[in-house]
Scaffold this motif. Structure first.
Motif, PDB file in Angstrom:
ATOM      1  N   PHE A 111       0.831  -1.206   0.000  1.00 18.42           N
ATOM      2  CA  PHE A 111       0.000   0.000   0.000  1.00 18.42           C
ATOM      3  C   PHE A 111       0.866   1.257   0.000  1.00 18.42           C
ATOM      4  CE2 PHE A 111      -2.513   3.320   2.017  1.00 18.42           C
ATOM      5  CZ  PHE A 111      -3.671   3.245   1.258  1.00 18.42           C
ATOM      6  N   VAL A 112       1.873   1.282   0.870  1.00 18.62           N
ATOM      7  CA  VAL A 112       2.742   2.468   0.953  1.00 18.62           C
ATOM      8  C   VAL A 112       3.478   2.678  -0.362  1.00 18.62           C
ATOM      9  CG1 VAL A 112       4.690   3.505   2.184  1.00 18.62           C
ATOM     10  CG2 VAL A 112       2.992   2.178   3.440  1.00 18.62           C
ATOM     11  N   ALA A 113       3.818   1.568  -1.029  1.00 19.09           N
ATOM     12  CA  ALA A 113       4.588   1.675  -2.267  1.00 19.09           C
ATOM     13  C   ALA A 113       3.807   2.340  -3.397  1.00 19.09           C
ATOM     14  CB  ALA A 113       5.074   0.292  -2.704  1.00 19.09           C
ATOM     15  N   PRO A 143       8.435   1.720   2.681  1.00 18.66           N
ATOM     16  CA  PRO A 143       7.550   0.545   2.752  1.00 18.66           C
ATOM     17  C   PRO A 143       8.115  -0.561   3.641  1.00 18.66           C
ATOM     18  CG  PRO A 143       7.718   1.319   0.491  1.00 18.66           C
ATOM     19  CD  PRO A 143       8.731   2.099   1.283  1.00 18.66           C
ATOM     20  N   ALA A 144       9.381  -0.916   3.466  1.00 17.17           N
ATOM     21  CA  ALA A 144       9.950  -2.015   4.254  1.00 17.17           C
ATOM     22  C   ALA A 144      10.061  -1.624   5.729  1.00 17.17           C
ATOM     23  CB  ALA A 144      11.310  -2.415   3.701  1.00 17.17           C
ATOM     24  N   LEU A 145      10.427  -0.367   6.011  1.00 17.73           N
ATOM     25  CA  LEU A 145      10.547   0.085   7.410  1.00 17.73           C
ATOM     26  C   LEU A 145       9.209   0.006   8.128  1.00 17.73           C
ATOM     27  CD1 LEU A 145      12.871   3.247   7.448  1.00 17.73           C
ATOM     28  CD2 LEU A 145      13.250   1.001   8.518  1.00 17.73           C
ATOM     29  N   LEU A 146       8.173   0.579   7.495  1.00 19.51           N
ATOM     30  CA  LEU A 146       6.847   0.555   8.123  1.00 19.51           C
ATOM     31  C   LEU A 146       6.344  -0.866   8.268  1.00 19.51           C
ATOM     32  CD1 LEU A 146       4.716   3.486   6.667  1.00 19.51           C
ATOM     33  CD2 LEU A 146       5.398   3.058   9.030  1.00 19.51           C
ATOM     34  N   SER A 192      -5.032  -4.021   2.760  1.00 21.37           N
ATOM     35  CA  SER A 192      -4.008  -3.055   2.359  1.00 21.37           C
ATOM     36  C   SER A 192      -3.266  -3.537   1.118  1.00 21.37           C
ATOM     37  CB  SER A 192      -3.032  -2.778   3.513  1.00 21.37           C
ATOM     38  OG  SER A 192      -2.448  -3.981   3.945  1.00 21.37           O
ATOM     39  N   GLY A 193      -3.004  -4.845   1.040  1.00 23.22           N
ATOM     40  CA  GLY A 193      -2.287  -5.368  -0.117  1.00 23.22           C
ATOM     41  C   GLY A 193      -3.098  -5.227  -1.392  1.00 23.22           C
ATOM     42  N   GLY A 250      -5.771  -3.391  -1.799  1.00 23.93           N
ATOM     43  CA  GLY A 250      -6.050  -1.969  -2.011  1.00 23.93           C
ATOM     44  C   GLY A 250      -4.879  -1.294  -2.702  1.00 23.93           C
ATOM     45  N   GLY A 251      -3.674  -1.622  -2.251  1.00 25.05           N
ATOM     46  CA  GLY A 251      -2.479  -1.044  -2.867  1.00 25.05           C
ATOM     47  C   GLY A 251      -2.376  -1.443  -4.327  1.00 25.05           C
ATOM     48  N   ARG A 252      -2.611  -2.745  -4.593  1.00 24.36           N
ATOM     49  CA  ARG A 252      -2.595  -3.227  -5.979  1.00 24.36           C
ATOM     50  C   ARG A 252      -3.587  -2.450  -6.840  1.00 24.36           C
ATOM     51  NH1 ARG A 252       0.385  -7.975  -7.024  1.00 24.36           N
ATOM     52  NH2 ARG A 252       2.335  -6.900  -6.586  1.00 24.36           N
ATOM     53  N   TRP A 253      -4.795  -2.296  -6.286  1.00 29.20           N
ATOM     54  CA  TRP A 253      -5.860  -1.629  -7.031  1.00 29.20           C
ATOM     55  C   TRP A 253      -5.469  -0.173  -7.318  1.00 29.20           C
ATOM     56  CZ3 TRP A 253      -9.379   2.349  -5.567  1.00 29.20           C
ATOM     57  CH2 TRP A 253     -10.407   2.558  -6.499  1.00 29.20           C
ATOM     58  N   LEU A 254      -4.987   0.516  -6.272  1.00 28.60           N
ATOM     59  CA  LEU A 254      -4.591   1.909  -6.465  1.00 28.60           C
ATOM     60  C   LEU A 254      -3.486   2.020  -7.508  1.00 28.60           C
ATOM     61  CD1 LEU A 254      -4.520   3.471  -2.892  1.00 28.60           C
ATOM     62  CD2 LEU A 254      -5.964   4.134  -4.825  1.00 28.60           C
ATOM     63  N   SER A 255      -2.515   1.088  -7.451  1.00 28.44           N
ATOM     64  CA  SER A 255      -1.400   1.238  -8.377  1.00 28.44           C
ATOM     65  C   SER A 255      -1.826   0.930  -9.811  1.00 28.44           C
ATOM     66  CB  SER A 255      -0.194   0.401  -7.954  1.00 28.44           C
ATOM     67  OG  SER A 255      -0.549  -0.949  -7.925  1.00 28.44           O
TER      68      SER A 255
END
Ligand SMILES: Nc1nc2c(c(=O)[nH]1)N[C@H]1C(S)=C(S)[C@@H](COP(=O)(O)O)O[C@H]1N2
Ligand SMILES: [Mo]
Length: 500
Positions: free
Chosen positions: A24-26, A121-124, A166-167, A169-174
């Motif tokens: 998601f962050v990515a 992304p990896a830190l969070l 979140s995963g 959702g992130g895919r969808w947004l990207s």
């Protein structure tokens, strides 16, 4: 509940939410900063040549999916182990997460063109994974009590849900942030020099035989990009620089305003095994590279043009080849459409006669004039030859060994190629007998493959069909079998068939 199961579930849930959140962050920090993609990218860039070849041979153009699935499975196993260890001592968990977090951060930061935000992304993800693991593994070690068990499983379900939301959702947004709208808006100019018409008779129309022109949908795809570079034509520029008298920067509109030529060119991958299908023929629309180089005026000794893509990949093409008058193009169109994103939108290079890895830079943003002595492009330090002229090859498409053949006439057919030299002859033999000349179909030019066919009076039993081509310089395709590494496979394609 068994301790092992509980620890494994907690570990996998923590890893899943870390990856989901990072995905998601990515969306905001760039697709290549997502840990799976970043680590995958590092793996792709560092796998030894033979393993890369193995992956292409085994998974074909699904090599990337295979890498991702393999990584997720490995990661799940480690996560389960870390979760189980955390039940004994949470510091094992902390150490495990810190290790994986550090791998994710280091990978993302060392990708070409990565900024500091790539670490986020990896830190969070790691931070959240730590909290989740701590919560799910604290409390009584043995979940003997039904209420404890229910609480734990509810926790896992909530975390899994958060990971999925979140995963996905992130895919969808990207996917909403792609350049597909910009691509649809591109109006390709009419070529000032159109492609010659495909002559009647170029297409033999034999079932199983590859069509003379490969559709964009079925065109093979090979590249190192785990996520497709999304290059906006509005902001795209091409820099021609390095050892030139006159550096040039072009926008997409400036490129489209130049006289365009359209040509059929057959592209081939050096990793193609004898008989393989990493080859395709398309009608490319673009600007001759030669004209741009003439304007840039390469300096003496600049014998290599390095194409560099938006994602940092490079290829090195001999300057002399690009200026010898062949139809080397900076292509914007493929079979009448803007380049598909996976084939390099908005601009790629296409050079007749050279394997893709030394010439066909997709998502190209730079042409840098340098020398072969001064710079090794992407595949060269990985053991592949700096020079990659396409080798004369031929393939039997029909019949296949899986076909049920009956005795009598059988059409044997296939394709042969020797781009920019042309094919003079194709011969077929049965069971090591005398070579028999096949009939060549017509073709548009020496820059494309050509179909061939031969009528075989098949007799019952097992038979081996073999093919070899001779190019227009008289060079016969060699029998000696050599692997793709380091400059293209050699040998004769054979097909074993059973005639009933
Ligand atoms: N940016 C970029 N361009 C690239 C590559 C790559 O990895 N990255 N691979 C090359 C290779 S090895 C080949 S064979 C061709 C394949 O082009 P296609 O995927 O359009 O068939 O692209 C070339 N261009
Ligand atoms: Mo390739």
């Amino acid at each position: 509940m068994r301790n092992g199961v509980r620890g494994a579930l907690a570990g996998i849930a923590a890893a899943a939410v870390a990856l989901g959140l990072a995905e998601f962050v990515a969306v905001f920090t760039g697709a290549r900063s997502a840990p799976l993609v970043a680590v995958g990218g590092v793996v792709v860039d560092h796998v030894p040549g033979p393993i890369k070849q193995f992956a292409i041979d085994t998974f074909g153009t699904h090599d990337k999916t295979a890498l991702m699935v393999g990584t997720v499975v490995l990661l799940a196993a480690f996560a389960a182990l870390i979760g189980w260890l955390s039940l004994r001592n949470i510091w094992y968990g902390v150490a495990g997460i810190a290790l994986f977090g550090a791998i994710g951060v280091a990978s993302a930061l060392t990708r070409p063109d990565a900024g500091a935000e790539a670490a986020v992304p990896a830190l969070l993800g790691a931070a959240v994974a730590g909290v989740v693991l701590w919560r799910l593994t604290s409390g009584p070690t043995e979940l003997g009590d039904a209420a404890d068990r229910r609480r734990f499983l509810t926790g896992v379900a909530v975390v899994a849900g958060a990971a999925a939301v979140s995963g996905l959702g992130g895919r969808w947004l990207s996917t909403r942030r792609t350049v597909s709208e910009a691509r649809k808006a591109v109006r390709l100019p009419v070529p000032t020099s159109p492609a010659p018409a495909v002559p009647a008779g170029a297409e033999l129309g034999v079932t199983q035989l590859a069509p003379y022109v490969t559709s964009n949908r079925s065109f093979y795809r090979i590249d190192t990009a785990l996520v497709l570079p999304q290059v906006d034509p509005e902001t795209w520029t091409l820099r021609i620089h390095g050892r030139v008298r006159n550096p040039i920067t072009l926008t997409f509109d400036q490129l489209l305003a130049r006289p365009m030529v359209e040509r059929y060119v057959t592209l081939a991958c050096v990793s193609n095994e004898v008989g393989g299908d990493l080859i395709g023929n398309a009608r490319w629309l673009g600007v001759p590279v030669k004209e741009l180089l003439d304007e840039a005026q390469p300096l003496d000794g600049a014998d290599q043009v390095v194409g560099r893509s938006a994602d940092g990949w490079t290829c090195g093409t001999p300057t002399a080849v690009l200026r010898d008058g062949r139809d080397a193009l900076l292509a914007v169109g493929m079979n009448g459409e803007p380049l598909p994103v996976q084939h390099g939108f908005p601009v790629r290079m296409v050079v007749p006669g050279l394997y893709g890895y030394v010439s066909a830079c997709k998502w190209v943003t730079e042409l840098e004039l340098t020398s072969f002595a001064d710079f090794d492009a992407y595949w060269v330090p990985r053991g592949w030859s700096a020079q990659g002229p396409i080798k004369t090859q031929s393939r039997i498409d029909a019949p296949r060994s899986s076909n049920n053949l009956s005795a009598g006439p059988v059409t044997v057919a296939g394709v042969a190629w020797a781009q920019h030299r042309g094919i003079r002859r194709v011969e077929v033999r049965v069971d090591g007998g005398p070579w028999q000349e096949a009939t060549l179909a017509r073709s548009v030019s020496i820059d494309t493959w050509v179909q061939w066919s031969w009528r075989w009076e098949a007799t019952p039993g097992r038979h081996r069909l073999q093919v070899r081509a001779t190019d227009a310089t008289g060079e016969v395709q060699p029998e000696q079998e050599r692997p793709p590494d380091p400059d293209g496979a050699t040998g004769w394609h054979s097909v074993d068939v059973e005639v009933g």
